[in-house]
Structure formats: C-alpha cells, structure tokens
Design a protein around this motif. Structure first.
Motif, short mmCIF file in Angstrom:
data_model
loop_
_atom_site.label_atom_id
_atom_site.label_comp_id
_atom_site.label_asym_id
_atom_site.label_seq_id
_atom_site.Cartn_x
_atom_site.Cartn_y
_atom_site.Cartn_z
N SER A 198 -10.45 5.71 -1.16
CA SER A 198 -9.97 6.21 0.34
C SER A 198 -10.17 4.54 1.16
O SER A 198 -9.67 4.18 1.98
CB SER A 198 -10.50 7.34 0.93
OG SER A 198 -10.04 8.54 0.34
N ASN A 207 -5.26 9.29 2.42
CA ASN A 207 -3.86 9.52 2.66
C ASN A 207 -3.01 9.47 1.29
O ASN A 207 -3.76 9.24 0.27
CB ASN A 207 -3.40 8.32 3.52
CG ASN A 207 -3.50 6.99 3.13
OD1 ASN A 207 -3.63 6.61 1.94
ND2 ASN A 207 -3.15 6.11 3.77
N ILE A 247 -3.92 16.61 2.68
CA ILE A 247 -3.06 15.74 3.65
C ILE A 247 -2.32 16.72 4.41
O ILE A 247 -2.17 16.91 5.60
CB ILE A 247 -2.48 14.67 2.98
CG1 ILE A 247 -3.35 13.84 2.33
CG2 ILE A 247 -1.60 13.98 3.98
CD1 ILE A 247 -2.64 12.94 1.51
N VAL A 251 -5.29 18.55 7.38
CA VAL A 251 -5.38 17.82 8.91
C VAL A 251 -5.01 18.76 9.67
O VAL A 251 -4.17 19.42 9.71
CB VAL A 251 -4.28 16.54 8.45
CG1 VAL A 251 -4.10 15.70 9.85
CG2 VAL A 251 -4.70 15.57 7.55
N ALA A 258 -1.15 11.26 8.76
CA ALA A 258 -1.02 11.81 7.78
C ALA A 258 -2.04 11.41 6.85
O ALA A 258 -1.88 11.04 5.71
CB ALA A 258 0.28 11.83 6.82
N SER A 259 -3.20 11.40 7.39
CA SER A 259 -4.53 11.12 6.74
C SER A 259 -5.67 11.74 7.20
O SER A 259 -5.67 12.22 8.35
CB SER A 259 -4.68 9.61 6.67
OG SER A 259 -5.05 9.04 8.21
N LEU A 260 -6.52 12.03 6.28
CA LEU A 260 -7.69 13.02 6.35
C LEU A 260 -9.05 12.27 6.38
O LEU A 260 -9.31 11.52 5.69
CB LEU A 260 -7.57 13.95 5.29
CG LEU A 260 -8.63 14.98 5.26
CD1 LEU A 260 -8.51 15.99 6.40
CD2 LEU A 260 -8.51 16.08 3.86
N GLU A 291 5.09 12.81 0.00
CA GLU A 291 3.71 12.40 -0.49
C GLU A 291 3.43 12.97 -1.95
O GLU A 291 3.08 12.06 -2.86
CB GLU A 291 2.83 13.09 0.23
CG GLU A 291 2.41 12.53 1.65
CD GLU A 291 2.92 13.47 3.02
OE1 GLU A 291 3.76 14.51 2.69
OE2 GLU A 291 2.82 12.71 3.86
#
Ligand code: HEM
Ligand SMILES: *[C@@H]1O[C@H](CO)[C@@H](O)[C@H](O)[C@H]1NC(C)=O
Ligand SMILES: *[C@@H]1O[C@H](CO)[C@@H](O)[C@H](O)[C@H]1NC(C)=O
Ligand SMILES: *[C@@H]1O[C@H](CO)[C@@H](O)[C@H](O)[C@H]1NC(C)=O
Ligand SMILES: *[C@@H]1O[C@H](CO)[C@@H](O)[C@H](O)[C@H]1NC(C)=O
Ligand SMILES: *[C@@H]1O[C@H](CO)[C@@H](O)[C@H](O)[C@H]1NC(C)=O
Length: 392
Positions: A198, A207, A247, A251, A258-260, A291
């Motif tokens: 990441s 993501n 994701i 979230v 769209a990312s954690l 995704e």
C-alpha cells in the motif's frame, strides 16, 4: 404472550452467559440444571428456515452506534477467517458468541455493512451448506463449537468457517495457508506485506492498485511454498473479490475516496473493530465491479493447483505424501467450470457437489433441512442457473 417473551429473553440471556463459560468439547457433567437446559435450548433441532426478507432501509447510516458497541472477545466466543463477520459479531450485529443462523448472517451483513441482499444469500447459504449444522440451523464463524450442536455423522463437518478446503482456502490476504500455518488467525507478517504494498502503489492507503498487488503476491507465495496449494473453484472466485471487500465495505460511507486507511484496515482485520462513528456505505453492494475486474486483470491467472493437490479436496496432503506433490508446480485445473459455462453457476455447482460429498445419503430431518437450504442457496442464482437436485 408477554410472559413468553419474557421467558425467551431470559432463556437467551442464559444461553449467552453459558456460551461464554463453555469451551468446545467440554462435558456437560457438573453443570447446573439451568445451564444444561439452556444448552439444550441452544442446540434444539430446528432444521432449515425460509430466507429472511431483504432489509428495507439501505441508506447510509451510523452502524458503530450505542446499540452496537465493540466488545473484547470472551473465552469460547468464535472468530474466524472473515474480518467482515468477525467485526459484525464483535459489535453485536451478529450474536457475540460467533454462532449464528444463516438468516441472522444474511440480515447482519446488510444492516451492518450494506452488502447486497442477493450476494448475502449466495455467500451465506454456500458457507452454511458446507460448514454449518443443518439440524440446529447454526454456523460457527470460527472453528468447531459445541454451541452449534452435535454434528451429523461424518463425512459431514458442521465445523465452522475455519474449516479448510470447503470454503476457507489458500492465499488469503492476512491468514496463512492451512498447510503452512494458522489458517484463520490474523497474521502480522502478512499484514505488513499489505502495508508495504500500500505504501508502494496506494500512496499509503489500501486501494484497488494495492489489492491487485497483494492478490498477486499471495498467489505467488503459495505457488512457491505450499505443496498443497489449491486455487480453483471455489477459491479461484472468492480470492479476488475478497481483496476488494475492504475497499467496498470498510471505507466509511461518508467518504468519496475508494481507499482504506491502514490503521482502520488493521482494526477490522486484527481486532474485529469498526472505527469510532463508522457509517456503512450508502448503497447496497455485491462487491463486484471495476475494482474486482482490475484485480483479476492486473496479472495472468488460471484456476489450478500445485501438481498433486488437485485430488485432495478437504485437506492438504499429509507431509508423508509430499513426494506426490511439489512446490512451484502449478498446473491448470481442466475441470474448474464443472459442467457449467457460467462462472456463477459453476460456483453454485461446486457447493452443491461438496454438499453431496459431505452428506452421501442423508435421511429424515437431515434430508429435509439440506433440501430446504439447497433451495435457499438456489434463490440468488435462479435467474442464471439451472437447479441441481442432489437428494431428489
Ligand atoms: C455474507 C456472509 C459471509 C460469509 C459466509 C463469509 C465467509 C468468509 C470466509 C469463509 C472467508 C475465508 C476465505 C479465505 O480467505 O480463505 C472470508 C474471507 C473474507 N471475508 Fe467474508 N464472508 C461473508 C461476508 C463478508 C463481508 C460482508 C465482508 C465485508 C468486508 C467480508 C470480508 C472478507 C474478507 C476481506 C476476507 C478475506 C480475509 C483475508 O484474506 O485475510 N466477508 N469470508
Ligand atoms: C484450520 O483451522 C481450524 C480451526 O483451528 C482447524 O481445526 C483446522 O484443523 C485447520 N485446518 C488445517 C488443514 O490445518
Ligand atoms: C504468518 O505468515 C508468515 C509468512 O507467510 C509465516 O511464515 C508464519 O508461519 C505465519 N504464522 C502463523 C502463525 O501461521
Ligand atoms: C491508488 O493510489 C495511488 C496513489 O495515490 C494511485 O496512483 C493509484 O492510481 C490508485 N489506484 C486506483 C485504482 O485508484
Ligand atoms: C504432474 O506430475 C506428474 C508426476 O510428476 C507428471 O507425470 C505430470 O505430467 C504432471 N502434470 C502436469 C499437468 O504437469
Ligand atoms: C460436480 O459433480 C459433477 C458430477 O460428479 C461433475 O461432473 C462436475 O464436474 C462437478 N462440478 C464441479 C464444479 O466441480
């Protein structure tokens, strides 16, 4: 009516207290009459039930609320390989014991995380058929628990989601392959690999780009190190979507990103805990979408296994037969679609086949319950697949 409600509440409280004190395999000897009665009620034969209706309110909302506080795990409570269900149990959206009916699971994944109804049915009844107890209608989201009641005769398992090979499988993001280590607990080394990736490709967050590289690294690691590596149906299908579930579902619904955050991700995966003030997403999702496609297409994958493991469905080969298998010997599985041409239907067929293998000739209540749950499992795929009747 009022009295009977009171009584039910009391019984449930007893069961809860009891669930905490009881370890799997404990003898019932030495328990008080109330405790034994509570246990008997908790495992009474109820058979299969109809699927619950979809939830009505699917809007974004606070789900880490006053009614669903996180609580630490008590002895005897089950948690397993699924951070989604673990978290729902630790917040009381599922019974905190980690033992639940399929209807409770279907409803909890919608209420707590806004998983789409149809996907909730599909995943839950697949898992229930192969890992649940059809007589008591209970499934452990972790390992074998006596709270799910006496299992039907072998080869039936009824041993919970941590059971390797029927649903739980290899190359998981944060859990070891069963042949290499602990197949259901959070693994810090594996989580650090997610952090590293990441940082490299997600700008410090998890993501879809990170998911794609995590998926590939875990695949390659299993090819190289696990002689029993199995990566065909159903694992070939579940392994990709699971990497995007964080994701899609972890979230916060108020975020447009769209990312954690990695600390939030760790809390879900390691501690089964939602962040303070966590809001579920604002629309139901199956998890499928761009995704998942991105993760699948980022590298070349074929469904298959390390040569030799393909014949071993439930357990990796024992060490003594290691001459039959080899690491780094990945071969394609020519039968991964079974008799189907549609991937979803092949997945459906696979779980029906496994159910047939686990229950070679079910009779009586057991047969009735299995057939009802097979009907339930067919509901979400009925517009695409033909129904299979293993126990006509
Ligand atoms: C609908 C009922 C569900 C069932 C029966 C279920 C069951 C499972 C099982 C058996 C696994 C282990 C597979 C493996 O990695 O070997 C798993 C993994 C996983 N599940 Fe669930 N799940 C459900 C819903 C959810 C939901 C709503 C989420 C939301 C985030 C979720 C997130 C995950 C993730 C991220 C993994 C992969 C964990 C890892 O690889 O370390 N699941 N699930
Ligand atoms: C996977 O974990 C479960 C739960 O601890 C355990 O019972 C099972 O033996 C493990 N499977 C394998 C193949 O190691
Ligand atoms: C955790 O993962 C690492 C890396 O795959 C592995 O070497 C280790 O044995 C795993 N630990 C457990 C307890 O499974
Ligand atoms: C993930 O984040 C990185 C860094 O911000 C970015 O370059 C990449 O495009 C993102 N991936 C996706 C699929 O959004
Ligand atoms: C699998 O291994 C066996 C024994 O080494 C070998 O004969 C066979 O050709 C291999 N299969 C594939 C598809 O590579
Ligand atoms: C299911 O079992 C049937 C009959 O044995 C077999 O032909 C089919 O290939 C199996 N399907 C899958 C997906 O394994």
């Amino acid at each position: 009516m009022f009295l009977s409600i009171q009584f039910t509440v009391l019984a449930l409280q007893l069961v809860n207290v009891f669930a905490v004190a009881l370890n799997p395999y404990d003898s019932l000897a030495g328990l008080t009459r109330d405790e034994v009665d509570a246990f008997a009620r908790s495992v009474k034969v109820v058979g299969a039930q109809p699927v619950p209706p979809p939830i009505e309110d699917t809007s974004m909302k606070l789900v880490n609320d006053a009614a669903h506080p996180w609580m630490p795990l008590l002895p005897g409570q089950q948690r397993g390989p699924c951070p989604g269900l673990n978290t729902l149990a630790s917040h009381g959206w599922l019974p905190r014991s980690g033992v639940a009916t399929p209807a409770q699971i279907v409803t909890a994944v919608q209420n707590g995380l806004n998983m789409e109804y149809r996907r909730a049915l599909e995943v839950t009844y697949a898992a229930f058929l192969v890992n649940g107890n059809p007589l008591t209608n209970l499934l452990s989201i972790g390992g074998l628990s006596r709270l799910t009641g006496s299992a039907p005769p072998t080869p039936a398992l009824a041993s919970g989601l941590s059971t390797h090979g029927t649903f739980e499988g290899d190359a998981s993001m944060t859990r070891s392959d069963a042949a290499l280590g602990d197949n259901h607990s959070f693994n810090e080394t594996l989580f650090q690999q997610i952090v590293d990736i990441s940082n490299k490709v997600g700008g410090g967050k998890y993501n879809a780009s990170a998911a794609a590289e995590v998926r590939f690294q875990r695949f390659q690691d299993s090819v190289m190190r696990n002689p029993g590596f199995f990566f065909s149906t159903p694992r070939f299908d579940t392994a990709f979507i699971e990497t995007v579930f964080p994701i899609v579902f972890f979230v916060d619904g108020r975020s447009t990103d769209a990312s954690l955050d990695l600390h939030v991700m760790r809390d879900f995966f390691q501690n089964s805990r939602m962040p303070p003030d966590f809001h579920r997403r604002g629309t139901p999702s199956s998890g499928s979408g761009p995704e998942e496609d991105m993760v699948m297409n980022a590298h070349d994958y074929v469904p298959g296994f390390n040569n030799g493991s393909g014949t071993c469905v439930f357990l990796p080969p024992p060490a003594s037969s290691s001459h039959l298998v080899a690491v780094n010997s990945f071969v394609a599985d020519p039968n991964f679609m079974g008799t189907q041409t549609d991937v979803l239907c092949s997945l459906y067929e696979k779980f029906v086949n496994t159910t047939r293998e686990l229950y070679p000739s079910p009779q009586g209540d057991l047969r009735v319950a299995l057939n009802k749950n097979l009907d339930n499992f067919f509901i979400p795929v009925s517009s695409r697949c033909a129904q299979i009747f293993p126990f006509p």
